[in-house]
Design a protein around this motif. Structure first.
Motif, PDB file in Angstrom:
ATOM      1  N   ILE A  49       0.851  -1.188   0.000  1.00 36.22           N
ATOM      2  CA  ILE A  49       0.000   0.000   0.000  1.00 36.22           C
ATOM      3  C   ILE A  49       0.890   1.242   0.000  1.00 36.22           C
ATOM      4  O   ILE A  49       1.629   1.487   0.963  1.00 36.22           O
ATOM      5  N   ALA A  50       0.838   2.003  -1.070  1.00 34.96           N
ATOM      6  CA  ALA A  50       1.603   3.254  -1.155  1.00 34.96           C
ATOM      7  C   ALA A  50       0.823   4.354  -0.443  1.00 34.96           C
ATOM      8  O   ALA A  50      -0.328   4.637  -0.787  1.00 34.96           O
ATOM      9  N   LEU A  51       1.446   4.965   0.558  1.00 37.67           N
ATOM     10  CA  LEU A  51       0.801   6.040   1.313  1.00 37.67           C
ATOM     11  C   LEU A  51       1.174   7.408   0.770  1.00 37.67           C
ATOM     12  O   LEU A  51       0.374   8.342   0.776  1.00 37.67           O
ATOM     13  N   THR A  52       2.416   7.550   0.324  1.00 32.87           N
ATOM     14  CA  THR A  52       2.884   8.745  -0.379  1.00 32.87           C
ATOM     15  C   THR A  52       3.755   8.253  -1.539  1.00 32.87           C
ATOM     16  O   THR A  52       3.874   7.035  -1.762  1.00 32.87           O
ATOM     17  N   GLU A  53       4.383   9.150  -2.241  1.00 28.72           N
ATOM     18  CA  GLU A  53       5.268   8.742  -3.332  1.00 28.72           C
ATOM     19  C   GLU A  53       6.491   7.989  -2.810  1.00 28.72           C
ATOM     20  O   GLU A  53       7.111   7.205  -3.531  1.00 28.72           O
ATOM     21  N   LYS A  54       6.854   8.224  -1.539  1.00 28.88           N
ATOM     22  CA  LYS A  54       8.076   7.633  -1.001  1.00 28.88           C
ATOM     23  C   LYS A  54       7.842   6.633   0.130  1.00 28.88           C
ATOM     24  O   LYS A  54       8.727   5.822   0.427  1.00 28.88           O
ATOM     25  N   VAL A  55       6.695   6.694   0.776  1.00 32.38           N
ATOM     26  CA  VAL A  55       6.442   5.875   1.968  1.00 32.38           C
ATOM     27  C   VAL A  55       5.223   4.983   1.756  1.00 32.38           C
ATOM     28  O   VAL A  55       4.215   5.404   1.174  1.00 32.38           O
ATOM     29  N   GLY A  56       5.350   3.747   2.225  1.00 35.99           N
ATOM     30  CA  GLY A  56       4.235   2.815   2.131  1.00 35.99           C
ATOM     31  C   GLY A  56       4.373   1.695   3.142  1.00 35.99           C
ATOM     32  O   GLY A  56       5.318   1.644   3.934  1.00 35.99           O
ATOM     33  N   VAL A  57       3.411   0.784   3.129  1.00 32.41           N
ATOM     34  CA  VAL A  57       3.425  -0.351   4.060  1.00 32.41           C
ATOM     35  C   VAL A  57       3.226  -1.644   3.280  1.00 32.41           C
ATOM     36  O   VAL A  57       2.586  -1.667   2.226  1.00 32.41           O
ATOM     37  N   LYS A  58       3.822  -2.693   3.805  1.00 32.31           N
ATOM     38  CA  LYS A  58       3.570  -4.046   3.304  1.00 32.31           C
ATOM     39  C   LYS A  58       2.723  -4.755   4.352  1.00 32.31           C
ATOM     40  O   LYS A  58       3.103  -4.829   5.527  1.00 32.31           O
ATOM     41  N   MET A  59       1.566  -5.240   3.935  1.00 31.24           N
ATOM     42  CA  MET A  59       0.628  -5.874   4.854  1.00 31.24           C
ATOM     43  C   MET A  59       0.766  -7.403   4.807  1.00 31.24           C
ATOM     44  O   MET A  59       1.400  -7.961   3.907  1.00 31.24           O
ATOM     45  N   ARG A  60       0.176  -8.059   5.768  1.00 31.50           N
ATOM     46  CA  ARG A  60       0.014  -9.511   5.719  1.00 31.50           C
ATOM     47  C   ARG A  60      -1.427  -9.830   6.105  1.00 31.50           C
ATOM     48  O   ARG A  60      -2.088  -9.052   6.810  1.00 31.50           O
ATOM     49  N   LEU A  61      -1.912 -10.970   5.665  1.00 30.26           N
ATOM     50  CA  LEU A  61      -3.269 -11.366   6.016  1.00 30.26           C
ATOM     51  C   LEU A  61      -3.357 -11.635   7.513  1.00 30.26           C
ATOM     52  O   LEU A  61      -2.400 -12.120   8.116  1.00 30.26           O
ATOM     53  N   PRO A  62      -4.490 -11.294   8.137  1.00 32.84           N
ATOM     54  CA  PRO A  62      -4.653 -11.570   9.567  1.00 32.84           C
ATOM     55  C   PRO A  62      -4.359 -13.036   9.881  1.00 32.84           C
ATOM     56  O   PRO A  62      -4.870 -13.936   9.212  1.00 32.84           O
ATOM     57  N   ARG A  63      -3.525 -13.260  10.912  1.00 35.19           N
ATOM     58  CA  ARG A  63      -3.111 -14.603  11.285  1.00 35.19           C
ATOM     59  C   ARG A  63      -3.866 -15.087  12.504  1.00 35.19           C
ATOM     60  O   ARG A  63      -4.382 -14.286  13.286  1.00 35.19           O
ATOM     61  N   TYR A  64      -3.884 -16.393  12.670  1.00 40.41           N
ATOM     62  CA  TYR A  64      -4.564 -16.966  13.840  1.00 40.41           C
ATOM     63  C   TYR A  64      -4.041 -16.358  15.133  1.00 40.41           C
ATOM     64  O   TYR A  64      -4.810 -15.908  15.981  1.00 40.41           O
ATOM     65  N   LYS A  65      -2.723 -16.341  15.305  1.00 41.23           N
ATOM     66  CA  LYS A  65      -2.171 -15.939  16.599  1.00 41.23           C
ATOM     67  C   LYS A  65      -2.489 -14.483  16.923  1.00 41.23           C
ATOM     68  O   LYS A  65      -2.699 -14.143  18.096  1.00 41.23           O
ATOM     69  N   ASP A  66      -2.577 -13.637  15.898  1.00 37.22           N
ATOM     70  CA  ASP A  66      -2.906 -12.240  16.137  1.00 37.22           C
ATOM     71  C   ASP A  66      -4.366 -12.082  16.554  1.00 37.22           C
ATOM     72  O   ASP A  66      -4.677 -11.387  17.524  1.00 37.22           O
ATOM     73  N   ALA A  67      -5.262 -12.748  15.820  1.00 32.16           N
ATOM     74  CA  ALA A  67      -6.689 -12.661  16.152  1.00 32.16           C
ATOM     75  C   ALA A  67      -6.961 -13.227  17.534  1.00 32.16           C
ATOM     76  O   ALA A  67      -7.751 -12.676  18.313  1.00 32.16           O
ATOM     77  N   ILE A  95      -8.626 -11.069  20.659  1.00 31.96           N
ATOM     78  CA  ILE A  95      -9.856 -11.513  21.322  1.00 31.96           C
ATOM     79  C   ILE A  95      -9.572 -11.854  22.774  1.00 31.96           C
ATOM     80  O   ILE A  95     -10.380 -11.593  23.669  1.00 31.96           O
ATOM     81  N   GLY A  96      -8.386 -12.430  23.033  1.00 32.90           N
ATOM     82  CA  GLY A  96      -8.016 -12.798  24.401  1.00 32.90           C
ATOM     83  C   GLY A  96      -7.925 -11.606  25.321  1.00 32.90           C
ATOM     84  O   GLY A  96      -8.307 -11.678  26.491  1.00 32.90           O
ATOM     85  N   LYS A  97      -7.428 -10.486  24.808  1.00 29.56           N
ATOM     86  CA  LYS A  97      -7.357  -9.269  25.620  1.00 29.56           C
ATOM     87  C   LYS A  97      -8.740  -8.861  26.082  1.00 29.56           C
ATOM     88  O   LYS A  97      -8.942  -8.436  27.221  1.00 29.56           O
ATOM     89  N   ASP A  98      -9.702  -8.980  25.192  1.00 31.52           N
ATOM     90  CA  ASP A  98     -11.060  -8.536  25.487  1.00 31.52           C
ATOM     91  C   ASP A  98     -11.764  -9.495  26.439  1.00 31.52           C
ATOM     92  O   ASP A  98     -12.561  -9.080  27.278  1.00 31.52           O
ATOM     93  N   GLU A  99     -11.476 -10.804  26.333  1.00 30.43           N
ATOM     94  CA  GLU A  99     -12.194 -11.802  27.114  1.00 30.43           C
ATOM     95  C   GLU A  99     -11.598 -12.060  28.488  1.00 30.43           C
ATOM     96  O   GLU A  99     -12.317 -12.298  29.451  1.00 30.43           O
TER      97      GLU A  99
END
Length: 258
Positions: free
Chosen positions: A140-158, A162-166
């Motif tokens: 994802i390009a945010l500006t002409e010079k700066v951007g981010v590379k994403m990854r699909l949501p993973r099991y351990k992150d989700a 959810i664990g924080k909330d529960e």
């Protein structure tokens, strides 16, 4: 008394839709089904997710030491659906009540009330598909010079979110806070014209500051990425046999079929 006989268990294989890994597995057995049933009875989303993880770990034969925790959630769901198909039934079934308003009193045609007839949805595991948005990209390009590379949501992150909330009595994450947590856990790296900055838990504070510096349009680009990630399509059409109303259903997750 000699050792009790052991039953032969068949094995199957499936290619995961995102990582394209081929996994060999056995059906889950009574001991694993107990884990699942206990999680469903708890009505805890985290317990249900953790039971899927544990059953997958128990039943995967190859690759050895398969990293379930780092799987994209869509791959884990897909794998679990196939596990369930070979363990219980190829047919997934969900039941609900028809809420279409109809007239049940011929003497008062203007009085409407819910149909309330039971409706059963049935579909086969092999009929479910993974949706992919055209031109979907993890860069994802945010500006002409700066951007981010994403990854699909993973099991351990989700699971952690959810664990924080529960499990934390002093933490009650709002939907906005949970979405923000998911965004942070889904950023793999940030780049500029000179360097790529890998993201991990050690630089969480820096990441929060980076996200806080984005304008609305830039932040919306990241939100759109998560809205468009590949996912299993749980949209169905089913007709009520009592009143004939055509229901358009869109289930949010796999637990609807447990």
């Amino acid at each position: 008394m000699g050792s009790l006989p052991k039953l032969d268990v068949p094995t199957y294989s499936v290619m995961l839709p995102i990582t394209k890994q081929t996994v060999t597995y056995r059906p889950y057995l009574t001991k694993e089904e107990k884990i699942l049933l206990m999680a469903v009875e708890s009505k805890s989303p985290k317990s249900i997710m953790d039971s899927m993880r544990q059953i997958a770990i128990n039943c995967i034969i190859t690759p050895e030491k398969f990293d379930v925790d780092s799987l994209p959630m869509v791959d884990l769901e897909y794998l679990f659906l196939h596990l369930r198909a070979k363990s219980k039934s190829e047919v997934l079934e969900a039941q609900f009540t028809c809420k279409n308003e109809i007239n049940k009193d011929t003497e008062n045609p203007d009085v409407l009330e819910a149909c309330n007839a039971p409706v059963t949805l049935k579909t086969r595991v092999d009929e479910l598909t993974v949706t992919n948005v055209k031109d979907f990209s993890d860069i994802i390009a945010l500006t002409e010079k700066v951007g981010v590379k994403m990854r699909l949501p993973r099991y351990k992150d989700a699971s952690e979110i959810i664990g924080k909330d529960e499990t934390s009595p002093d933490v009650n994450l709002s939907p906005t806070e949970m979405a923000f947590e998911l965004i942070m856990s889904s950023i793999d790296s940030i780049y500029d014209e000179n360097e790529i900055y890998k993201i991990d838990k050690s630089n969480r504070k820096d990441l929060e500051e980076f996200l806080g510096s984005l304008n609305h349009e830039q932040f919306q680009k990241i939100q759109t990425f998560l809205e468009n990630v590949p996912k299993i399509d749980y949209r169905f059409q089913v007709k009520c046999k009592s009143c004939g109303f055509e229901h358009n259903l869109n289930y949010k997750d796999i637990s609807s079929f447990f």
